[in-house]
Scaffold this motif. Sequence first.
Motif, mmCIF file in Angstrom:
data_model
loop_
_atom_site.group_PDB
_atom_site.id
_atom_site.type_symbol
_atom_site.label_atom_id
_atom_site.label_comp_id
_atom_site.label_asym_id
_atom_site.label_seq_id
_atom_site.Cartn_x
_atom_site.Cartn_y
_atom_site.Cartn_z
ATOM 1 N N THR A 25 11.123 -13.695 76.596
ATOM 2 C CA THR A 25 11.113 -13.945 78.038
ATOM 3 C C THR A 25 11.570 -15.364 78.342
ATOM 4 O OG1 THR A 25 9.207 -12.450 78.207
ATOM 5 C CG2 THR A 25 9.666 -13.863 80.104
ATOM 6 N N HIS A 55 16.581 -5.898 80.420
ATOM 7 C CA HIS A 55 15.261 -6.493 80.274
ATOM 8 C C HIS A 55 15.055 -7.625 81.287
ATOM 9 C CE1 HIS A 55 11.939 -6.064 77.455
ATOM 10 N NE2 HIS A 55 11.712 -7.346 77.577
ATOM 11 N N VAL A 56 16.087 -8.407 81.480
ATOM 12 C CA VAL A 56 15.938 -9.585 82.350
ATOM 13 C C VAL A 56 15.595 -9.220 83.786
ATOM 14 C CG1 VAL A 56 17.350 -11.168 80.981
ATOM 15 C CG2 VAL A 56 18.457 -9.705 82.682
ATOM 16 N N ILE A 57 16.081 -8.072 84.243
ATOM 17 C CA ILE A 57 15.823 -7.699 85.637
ATOM 18 C C ILE A 57 14.608 -6.791 85.762
ATOM 19 C CG2 ILE A 57 17.264 -5.617 85.796
ATOM 20 C CD1 ILE A 57 18.272 -6.591 88.497
ATOM 21 N N ASP A 58 14.241 -6.174 84.671
ATOM 22 C CA ASP A 58 13.299 -5.057 84.773
ATOM 23 C C ASP A 58 11.965 -5.269 84.065
ATOM 24 O OD1 ASP A 58 13.424 -2.662 86.143
ATOM 25 O OD2 ASP A 58 13.450 -1.514 84.284
ATOM 26 N N ASP A 59 11.879 -6.186 83.140
ATOM 27 C CA ASP A 59 10.693 -6.239 82.287
ATOM 28 C C ASP A 59 10.078 -7.607 82.143
ATOM 29 O OD1 ASP A 59 10.584 -3.427 80.900
ATOM 30 O OD2 ASP A 59 12.690 -4.008 80.857
ATOM 31 N N GLU A 60 10.440 -8.540 82.996
ATOM 32 C CA GLU A 60 9.988 -9.912 82.763
ATOM 33 C C GLU A 60 9.116 -10.442 83.889
ATOM 34 O OE1 GLU A 60 10.653 -10.614 79.819
ATOM 35 O OE2 GLU A 60 12.741 -11.034 79.341
ATOM 36 N N CYS A 61 8.656 -9.566 84.766
ATOM 37 C CA CYS A 61 7.818 -10.004 85.891
ATOM 38 C C CYS A 61 8.478 -11.148 86.653
ATOM 39 C CB CYS A 61 6.430 -10.409 85.410
ATOM 40 S SG CYS A 61 5.237 -10.523 86.766
ATOM 41 N N GLY A 62 9.796 -11.115 86.730
ATOM 42 C CA GLY A 62 10.473 -12.132 87.532
ATOM 43 C C GLY A 62 10.627 -13.478 86.853
ATOM 44 N N ALA A 63 10.503 -13.523 85.522
ATOM 45 C CA ALA A 63 10.666 -14.815 84.833
ATOM 46 C C ALA A 63 12.015 -15.466 85.128
ATOM 47 C CB ALA A 63 10.469 -14.636 83.330
ATOM 48 N N GLU A 107 13.914 -15.228 87.741
ATOM 49 C CA GLU A 107 13.891 -15.727 89.118
ATOM 50 C C GLU A 107 13.048 -17.004 89.211
ATOM 51 O OE1 GLU A 107 13.528 -12.540 88.277
ATOM 52 O OE2 GLU A 107 14.607 -11.242 89.677
#
Lengths: 358, 358, 358, 358
Positions: free
Chosen positions: B60, B84-92, B94
């Motif tokens: 992440t 993964h970056v858009i879907d699984d990182e709780c907005g990390a 961003e």
Amino acid sequence: MNFASDNIVGASAPVLQALVQANSGALPAYGNDEITKRVKARFADIFEHEVAVHLVTTGTAANALALASAVPPWGLCVCHQEGHVIDDECGAPEFFMHGAKLVGLPGVGGKLAADDVASYLKSLPKAVKQMPPKALSISQVTECGLVYSLDEIKALGAVCREHGLSFHMDGARFVNALVSLDCTPAEMTWKQGVDILSFGATKNGCLMAEAIVVFNPALAEALDYRAKRAGQVVSKGRIISAQFEGYFADDHWYANARHANRMAKLLSEGLSGIPGVRLGWPTQANEVFPIVPKAIDQALKATGAHYHAWTDVSLPADERVGPDEALIRLVTSFATTEAEVRQVVDIARSALSRQAAE
Amino acid sequence: MNFASDNIVGASAPVLQALVQANSGALPAYGNDEITKRVKARFADIFEHEVAVHLVTTGTAANALALASAVPPWGLCVCHQEGHVIDDECGAPEFFMHGAKLVGLPGVGGKLAADDVASYLKSLPKAVKQMPPKALSISQVTECGLVYSLDEIKALGAVCREHGLSFHMDGARFVNALVSLDCTPAEMTWKQGVDILSFGATKNGCLMAEAIVVFNPALAEALDYRAKRAGQVVSKGRIISAQFEGYFADDHWYANARHANRMAKLLSEGLSGIPGVRLGWPTQANEVFPIVPKAIDQALKATGAHYHAWTDVSLPADERVGPDEALIRLVTSFATTEAEVRQVVDIARSALSRQAAE
Amino acid sequence: MNFASDNIVGASAPVLQALVQANSGALPAYGNDEITKRVKARFADIFEHEVAVHLVTTGTAANALALASAVPPWGLCVCHQEGHVIDDECGAPEFFMHGAKLVGLPGVGGKLAADDVASYLKSLPKAVKQMPPKALSISQVTECGLVYSLDEIKALGAVCREHGLSFHMDGARFVNALVSLDCTPAEMTWKQGVDILSFGATKNGCLMAEAIVVFNPALAEALDYRAKRAGQVVSKGRIISAQFEGYFADDHWYANARHANRMAKLLSEGLSGIPGVRLGWPTQANEVFPIVPKAIDQALKATGAHYHAWTDVSLPADERVGPDEALIRLVTSFATTEAEVRQVVDIARSALSRQAAE
Amino acid sequence: MNFASDNIVGASAPVLQALVQANSGALPAYGNDEITKRVKARFADIFEHEVAVHLVTTGTAANALALASAVPPWGLCVCHQEGHVIDDECGAPEFFMHGAKLVGLPGVGGKLAADDVASYLKSLPKAVKQMPPKALSISQVTECGLVYSLDEIKALGAVCREHGLSFHMDGARFVNALVSLDCTPAEMTWKQGVDILSFGATKNGCLMAEAIVVFNPALAEALDYRAKRAGQVVSKGRIISAQFEGYFADDHWYANARHANRMAKLLSEGLSGIPGVRLGWPTQANEVFPIVPKAIDQALKATGAHYHAWTDVSLPADERVGPDEALIRLVTSFATTEAEVRQVVDIARSALSRQAAE
């Protein structure tokens, strides 16, 4: 002779052993494993309180996440002007808090006095141009090696309650302070009004194990999301939780801290017995801050001793460092030996004798 | 039979051993130690290129920091809609990018086609209301277990250059892709235009070891500060660097990946030989995505097998999952055994026979 | 007798007239209109330099956007400890800069001395824990009503160049300073090294007209996007640009500032001629800072005069405000009349006579 | 013939007059003036509800501040995929929300259906990797010129309550919708569950006057600070509040909207009476979306008519724009004349006749 910090050695044996043992077998990822669950329950036991616990990888992250949970982006966080959070984190709190502001107040020995904090809070204009104060953060042990007494913490807790601030404790050397005060974890935290704690274990025997311990449920809600989006939820959670398990077993953490504090005491007594050496601040935990003649500083460096020069900004004005003196910081750890301590003291004493002889 | 992910086991033996060996002795903190320096030099050798390397604690953080170095707060980052970056990182991303935006485009098998990316970029209005596109991020291996060919990466690299985008590769399963393509690390990255790489090692034998590898010096400048203020600079740096040292020694990382890929191949062949079972996507690395009759899904679960259901959104419309089918994901790792693989295949086959018999 | 600020009156007649005239007819939105284009060209003429110009709605936004273009999220911005940017904006710069930090240095009269800035910059540790300094921000006129001389600005510009800092000037009272120095806009800005300017017009005759003027093209690039995403691109752009057109026509802005400065001079001379009254700082623009016996303060308030008490933190230690004194700030504007000034002086003088008589 | 938008003309006469009248005299700055206080009280009357009101300078700022008060940095905000907030603000909401994410759902005519929103919310994984949904934002009037019925708003409000979301309405054309529905402001907002409203006035007769109207006190708390630190608290507050005073007096705002809607109706009827012309969506407020033969589009452009091409993404699949058609948007305002409308219709009709004749 490496007294540069308590983070220059690896893990102590029981911690490393726990990590190695936990390495085998399949476990759910992202902290859903049994070891992590056990460790979280252990924290509740240790603090005699329901707590939300987040295991993270650095003290920087622990502090920054804790403050972010307590301070909105438009809020102020009061701390000591030498506090780690304001001075040593490359702006991590400001990043995690989305631009909230840290305000550093002065205070002798790295300590904030309750009266000073209250006066500051009262001085703030009541206007929308003024970011409202939302949290107080103190370091226990302070940057000058001092330990807040229970009464001092209590007084700060009362100021926080009166002014609606959350109360954060940076416990990078938490158990060193506990040993110094000879009190319980509960007595040093929530019983005096602390809402949220950065619980450090890396400096006292772990390789990488930090925790955020939340006493105030209102601050706990969003930390799961905040930690995930900060990249602080490690996939193989055992790498942190196993270390904590080894750390807590058989009161190993207390044993490590007692040793480190005792070594600091020895070092402090040895050095302050040398003519011309005085202590910047009394030695209350595992850090010694002698003000030494420059000859001693040079002799120590010449023999390859590692340590850091320190600032005298938190000394009273009439105790500042003189032109022929140096204020240095020597940190002891679970791995420091009496032989190392004696060696430092001997070199220091010899340096002075040699100088006197010249 | 745990095929839930490749992050459910601990470290492989050489990695753990390297960590244990590195535990002894005093070393400078915060990544200034010799082991970290050696590992960084090793990355340059591996990639046949000068690189800036940042060792971090999670994928992440690697992804989010890499993207933050490439995308200003007002920029767009293009990725696959299942990335993964858009879907699984709780907005990390961003959070680290300070509010920059991720745009997810569709693509079969989790892959972005260069033409689709180019069309999208051309469609964006030239107006100040439009955040300007600044980076492209792809996953190698993709979320559907596919491996971009060198030509596919090259074509995307060309689109990036033409439109002034930085090119990021999320290499959470980097060496699994290398083994699949039988190419060098250089060929799979900067030689096709990749500017910055998230290099994952945790899933393939480490406990916690991720790196950001920067090929484009323009992106490297601020990462030291960004990593520090993200709480990603661990004090006892050896905990990551030692793992990498064990990981790279004697091509251990390749051996692990070859094994994992081979187990996936076996599993894939075994399952797809069963009537009624088809593969969502071909097995190119260490993930198998069979579409199975529900009876098989139930039988596997009944025997305690661990794995995840998967979405069919990146399947072509005429290959979507039917009402009596389930799309599942089975991940193999360095620790997966042939016996486990055979067991899964046997259970699946029996389930079907049993169903046929009923 | 309202001397509270120069933002308590509306627009001066030519500015309002320009706004009313521009109200008719259809014009493209979002600053693509002819008036805005003319005004931007006018700025280039005024400054004898190619400039990027952004019209915004508040000084807060002008300062915060300007600083955000100069300071990355991990950077430091040096300013005076009483500067508007650090003290009066509810953290706007920190918000727009995404958590970058403002550092306030002391300085007599609200001025930063080049040597002090250089010393501070040299004192910063060269370590990743230290946010790197990226910009200097000064207020011309200062918070204490003083005007930096061209040489003082030049010296600060040289420090900025030497240390790689961008140089920002907060020109909330820009033309009041120009009139005071009797120099050209170019001489007071880019010719001394200023990179970016907050150009204030609201306080000197507009209703709401502020501009960011960028001399250094490297800082201009992203401001379009930053301004849009900050909600600072008004749809009917004429509401700002028309005011500027009226403001600049026939040197109206200079006339307004000359009047305001002259009224301040009159007021300053009148008050400082009264026994027991001294000036905190000399009157160089349109603000007067008398230190008056409390009797005068009370008499003025009793007659309904409006003004603010002020802090003496930027006075030399031996000139601080005594227990029977009050430091007050009186601000004049284009609308201040000689009669108002005389009235204040008369009341002050009478108050003292009355007190003497008692 | 300028139908490009309703922000291409200046203020209507009563609004401008109110602004001019309010220009005289001294008033407290930063919104502490009597006019602003009266206007805020007026909002409470209009909405028959206690409200917190913040006057801001742009619709971008109104939307972004409103969403920031409802969505924490780790939260999701659901909106239509064509919504202004996600598509036309250069990421302003992401900036003000500190990296929270907007998710755009499809919906015919720019409308979100309550069932679709509920389905989406239910589909979200319950895991820490998933940003939690915190707000719903709809546009009344929609981007396709449609007006949500009271029942539709009520159904969305119920979904919000069930799932713990705040409910935001972007009312850039608020009164155009009111006139269309013939209901009260209260009925269209809080009575259906709306928590916070962006109240637009610029498009309907003001030069620059937007407001955030907060019905839910829980969202109001921090908006003072948020607005200040966003540079949205103008010093001479009268410039906004005076416009609102003129806008509300004698129901001038209703008169303006009735006129604009009526002109749209005329235009819509005129155009849709031409063979080969159909409406993308019915004309419910002050925007007309005809799908015209390309010959008409060309003829209109040739005569210098101003308007924008529009996307058909929110049309049902079987109503999309054909290869010889163009979907255009024509916006009417308080200043649109019947003559202009007739002229457009005549040109369109002639273009077709001419084409038929060829």
